[in-house]
Design an enzyme around this catalytic site. Sequence first.
Site, PDB file in Angstrom:
ATOM      1  N   ASP A   7      43.235  30.520  43.175  1.00  0.00           N
ATOM      2  CA  ASP A   7      42.259  29.768  43.960  1.00  0.00           C
ATOM      3  C   ASP A   7      43.053  28.827  44.852  1.00  0.00           C
ATOM      4  OD1 ASP A   7      39.795  28.718  44.855  1.00  0.00           O
ATOM      5  OD2 ASP A   7      39.877  27.127  43.353  1.00  0.00           O
ATOM      6  N   GLU A  67      41.254  34.192  46.676  1.00  0.00           N
ATOM      7  CA  GLU A  67      39.960  33.989  47.320  1.00  0.00           C
ATOM      8  C   GLU A  67      40.166  33.793  48.818  1.00  0.00           C
ATOM      9  OE1 GLU A  67      36.237  31.889  45.600  1.00  0.00           O
ATOM     10  OE2 GLU A  67      37.417  30.352  46.624  1.00  0.00           O
ATOM     11  N   ASP A 139      39.443  24.308  39.143  1.00  0.00           N
ATOM     12  CA  ASP A 139      40.218  25.200  40.006  1.00  0.00           C
ATOM     13  C   ASP A 139      40.781  26.377  39.199  1.00  0.00           C
ATOM     14  OD1 ASP A 139      40.074  23.615  42.509  1.00  0.00           O
ATOM     15  OD2 ASP A 139      41.218  22.162  41.340  1.00  0.00           O
TER      16      ASP A 139
END
Length: 169
Positions: A7, A67, A139
């Site tokens: 992430d 992502e 996260d």
Amino acid sequence: MKVLGIDPGLRNMGWGVIEMDGPRLRHIANGVIHSDGADDLGARLSTLFRGLCAVITAHAPDAAAVEQTFVNKDATGTLKLGQARGIALLAPAEAGIAVGEYAPNAVKKTVVGVGHAAKEQVQHMVRVQLPGVRFDSPDAADALAIAICHARHLQGRTLRIAPSRSGAA
């Protein structure tokens, strides 16, 4: 097969490693790489790169996923996030690991079944799919969701190309 989910973030880069064993998924590790907001951008990116390389060395993933960046209200913030995302793509690529990329809605749809799921729903479903997992941070939970998404897509690809067991052509 081990899958690393990343992430991307300039201040906090979440990471999570899971293992695929057929249809089963197992949590290996998760965490966050922090960069100091007081440092200049180059130093922050270097910290993230070195930290992510250390995670890759420690856990030896076979695949990775990141992502995709969404556009923030602030153009400067979006550019900085894009640079952190570049590090998230570079570190696995330098280690010879193929990297998948997924939009946030695709991750949510794969993990929860709904593309606009709330963070709490995503975290709940990550806990369901990885029993006993404890997140280092939100996260890291997002990174595990990205790893799950990639694992499910890899499993689907394997199922589509696997020969029929019935012997029928």
